[in-house]
Design an enzyme around this catalytic site. Sequence first.
Site, PDB file in Angstrom:
ATOM      1  N   HIS A  27     -14.760   1.787  -0.675  1.00 27.86           N
ATOM      2  CA  HIS A  27     -13.675   0.843  -0.381  1.00 27.86           C
ATOM      3  C   HIS A  27     -12.492   1.510   0.335  1.00 27.86           C
ATOM      4  CE1 HIS A  27     -15.090  -2.220  -3.681  1.00 27.86           C
ATOM      5  NE2 HIS A  27     -15.816  -2.255  -2.595  1.00 27.86           N
ATOM      6  N   ARG A  79       1.501   1.913  -3.617  1.00 27.88           N
ATOM      7  CA  ARG A  79       0.297   2.399  -4.302  1.00 27.88           C
ATOM      8  C   ARG A  79      -0.021   3.834  -3.875  1.00 27.88           C
ATOM      9  NH1 ARG A  79      -1.989   0.271  -8.218  1.00 27.88           N
ATOM     10  NH2 ARG A  79      -4.102   0.502  -7.459  1.00 27.88           N
ATOM     11  N   TYR A  94       0.822  -1.216   0.000  1.00 25.60           N
ATOM     12  CA  TYR A  94       0.000   0.000   0.000  1.00 25.60           C
ATOM     13  C   TYR A  94       0.856   1.266   0.000  1.00 25.60           C
ATOM     14  CZ  TYR A  94      -4.107  -2.844   0.165  1.00 25.60           C
ATOM     15  OH  TYR A  94      -5.078  -3.745  -0.191  1.00 25.60           O
ATOM     16  N   ALA A 146     -13.422   5.737 -20.950  1.00 25.30           N
ATOM     17  CA  ALA A 146     -14.162   6.658 -20.076  1.00 25.30           C
ATOM     18  C   ALA A 146     -13.935   8.117 -20.457  1.00 25.30           C
ATOM     19  CB  ALA A 146     -13.758   6.421 -18.618  1.00 25.30           C
ATOM     20  N   GLY A 149     -16.769   2.230 -15.649  1.00 25.99           N
ATOM     21  CA  GLY A 149     -15.431   1.672 -15.477  1.00 25.99           C
ATOM     22  C   GLY A 149     -15.316   0.631 -14.386  1.00 25.99           C
ATOM     23  N   SER A 184     -15.936  -3.691 -13.508  1.00 28.29           N
ATOM     24  CA  SER A 184     -16.154  -5.000 -14.136  1.00 28.29           C
ATOM     25  C   SER A 184     -17.402  -5.693 -13.609  1.00 28.29           C
ATOM     26  CB  SER A 184     -14.941  -5.902 -13.890  1.00 28.29           C
ATOM     27  OG  SER A 184     -14.766  -6.087 -12.496  1.00 28.29           O
ATOM     28  N   CYS A 242      -6.313   4.101  12.743  1.00 30.99           N
ATOM     29  CA  CYS A 242      -5.658   3.590  13.947  1.00 30.99           C
ATOM     30  C   CYS A 242      -6.508   2.476  14.551  1.00 30.99           C
ATOM     31  CB  CYS A 242      -5.463   4.719  14.966  1.00 30.99           C
ATOM     32  SG  CYS A 242      -4.719   4.106  16.501  1.00 30.99           S
TER      33      CYS A 242
HETATM   34  P1  OAD Z   1     -11.752  -4.068 -12.411  1.00 38.62           P
HETATM   35  O1  OAD Z   1     -10.300  -4.090 -12.711  1.00 38.62           O
HETATM   36  O2  OAD Z   1     -12.397  -5.316 -11.939  1.00 38.62           O
HETATM   37  O3  OAD Z   1     -12.572  -3.584 -13.697  1.00 38.62           O
HETATM   38  C1  OAD Z   1     -12.215  -2.437 -14.404  1.00 38.62           C
HETATM   39  C2  OAD Z   1     -13.196  -2.249 -15.541  1.00 38.62           C
HETATM   40  O4  OAD Z   1     -12.869  -1.044 -16.200  1.00 38.62           O
HETATM   41  C3  OAD Z   1     -13.132  -3.381 -16.602  1.00 38.62           C
HETATM   42  O5  OAD Z   1     -14.456  -3.822 -16.911  1.00 38.62           O
HETATM   43  C4  OAD Z   1     -12.494  -2.688 -17.811  1.00 38.62           C
HETATM   44  O6  OAD Z   1     -13.026  -3.168 -19.046  1.00 38.62           O
HETATM   45  C5  OAD Z   1     -12.887  -1.251 -17.590  1.00 38.62           C
HETATM   46  N1  OAD Z   1     -11.936  -0.284 -18.163  1.00 38.62           N
HETATM   47  C6  OAD Z   1     -10.587  -0.398 -18.282  1.00 38.62           C
HETATM   48  N2  OAD Z   1     -10.078   0.707 -18.839  1.00 38.62           N
HETATM   49  C7  OAD Z   1     -11.121   1.523 -19.075  1.00 38.62           C
HETATM   50  C8  OAD Z   1     -11.237   2.827 -19.645  1.00 38.62           C
HETATM   51  N3  OAD Z   1     -10.177   3.502 -20.066  1.00 38.62           N
HETATM   52  N4  OAD Z   1     -12.469   3.375 -19.753  1.00 38.62           N
HETATM   53  C9  OAD Z   1     -13.573   2.691 -19.333  1.00 38.62           C
HETATM   54  N5  OAD Z   1     -13.529   1.477 -18.787  1.00 38.62           N
HETATM   55  C10 OAD Z   1     -12.311   0.891 -18.649  1.00 38.62           C
HETATM   56  O7  OAD Z   1     -11.985  -2.868 -11.365  1.00 38.62           O
HETATM   57  P2  OAD Z   1     -13.249  -2.585 -10.410  1.00 38.62           P
HETATM   58  O8  OAD Z   1     -14.507  -3.044 -11.069  1.00 38.62           O
HETATM   59  O9  OAD Z   1     -13.153  -1.186  -9.965  1.00 38.62           O
HETATM   60  O10 OAD Z   1     -11.694  -3.696  -4.346  1.00 38.62           O
HETATM   61  O11 OAD Z   1     -12.921  -3.544  -9.198  1.00 38.62           O
HETATM   62  C11 OAD Z   1     -13.788  -3.558  -8.107  1.00 38.62           C
HETATM   63  C12 OAD Z   1     -13.006  -3.813  -6.846  1.00 38.62           C
HETATM   64  O12 OAD Z   1     -12.229  -4.988  -6.994  1.00 38.62           O
HETATM   65  C13 OAD Z   1     -11.986  -2.759  -6.488  1.00 38.62           C
HETATM   66  O13 OAD Z   1     -12.553  -1.636  -5.835  1.00 38.62           O
HETATM   67  C14 OAD Z   1     -11.054  -3.494  -5.617  1.00 38.62           C
HETATM   68  C15 OAD Z   1     -10.919  -4.751  -6.409  1.00 38.62           C
HETATM   69  O14 OAD Z   1     -10.551  -5.873  -5.726  1.00 38.62           O
HETATM   70  C16 OAD Z   1     -10.979  -3.643  -3.215  1.00 38.62           C
HETATM   71  O15 OAD Z   1      -9.784  -3.442  -3.189  1.00 38.62           O
HETATM   72  C17 OAD Z   1     -11.801  -3.855  -1.983  1.00 38.62           C
END
Ligand code: OAD
Length: 239
Positions: free
Chosen positions: A109, A59, A56, A220, A176, A178, A117
């Site tokens: 999240h 990141r 982290y 996006a 954006g 999945s 803390c």
């Molecule tokens: P993902 O990595 O699962 O999905 C990202 C989505 O964004 C995919 O469907 C891509 O097709 C799309 N994508 C990529 N580039 C893009 C762009 N330039 N414009 C539009 N869309 C684009 O990420 P999340 O769905 O955010 O949780 O993941 C959900 C959670 O899973 C996160 O918050 C995290 C992770 O584990 C925690 O850490 C608790």
Amino acid sequence: MDSIPNIVILTGAGVSAESGIDTFRDGGGLWEQHRVEDVATPEAFARDPDLVLRFYDMRRAAIQTKAPNAAHDALARLDAVWPGELLIVTQNVDDLHERAGAKRLIHMHGEHLSAWCTACDARSRWTGPLGDRPACPSCGAPGTLRPDIVWFGEMPYRMDAIYHALNRADLFVSIGTSGAVYPAAGFVREARAAGARTIELNMEPSQGSHWFDEARHGPATALVPTWVEEILAASTRSA
Ligand code: OAD
């Protein structure tokens, strides 16, 4: 529906992808480089806190070198001028929505730039590393700070406020993400049940794409500004 629709916007890693922040599940994404079980669970932190804090810390440092893109900017503009209820619920732990100027925002999240803390429960804004085990600025306890990130198996933040907004929404927009992680992946069904129109803006069809009334696919930075212009133009016409 009121003349001014209530809007709920869910964002995920795809909205920050064009700012140079890795998504989780695309090719080369974070969960291909690291196992969730090693870095993103309470058990991982208990087992190997140095590894988790280092992950982290990297990141947290990286997001501070990135800037909001046209999608963040367009959503911040919508937030600033939309006269009805509006809530941006982000799964992202970067701060690009707020750096673009968004105000009506929930980080469900958690946030990279916050430390929590485990002794006194205080949250402190945090931009530096945690790996060197700094003392908590609130209670002074040493080595009790952890990333203020919701790990797998933990409860996302502000769920009452989020469901309240979903149940009042006339329009739900998912950008954006999945659709792989609950509870966020279920928001589209909650909003539909409340009577909202639902739109997906994503690079490709998400796992829940069939739940949306409309889906637009592409980057996006192109889709979001266009959609924001459309909705602002439509609200001006109907005013
Ligand atoms: P993902 O990595 O699962 O999905 C990202 C989505 O964004 C995919 O469907 C891509 O097709 C799309 N994508 C990529 N580039 C893009 C762009 N330039 N414009 C539009 N869309 C684009 O990420 P999340 O769905 O955010 O949780 O993941 C959900 C959670 O899973 C996160 O918050 C995290 C992770 O584990 C925690 O850490 C608790």
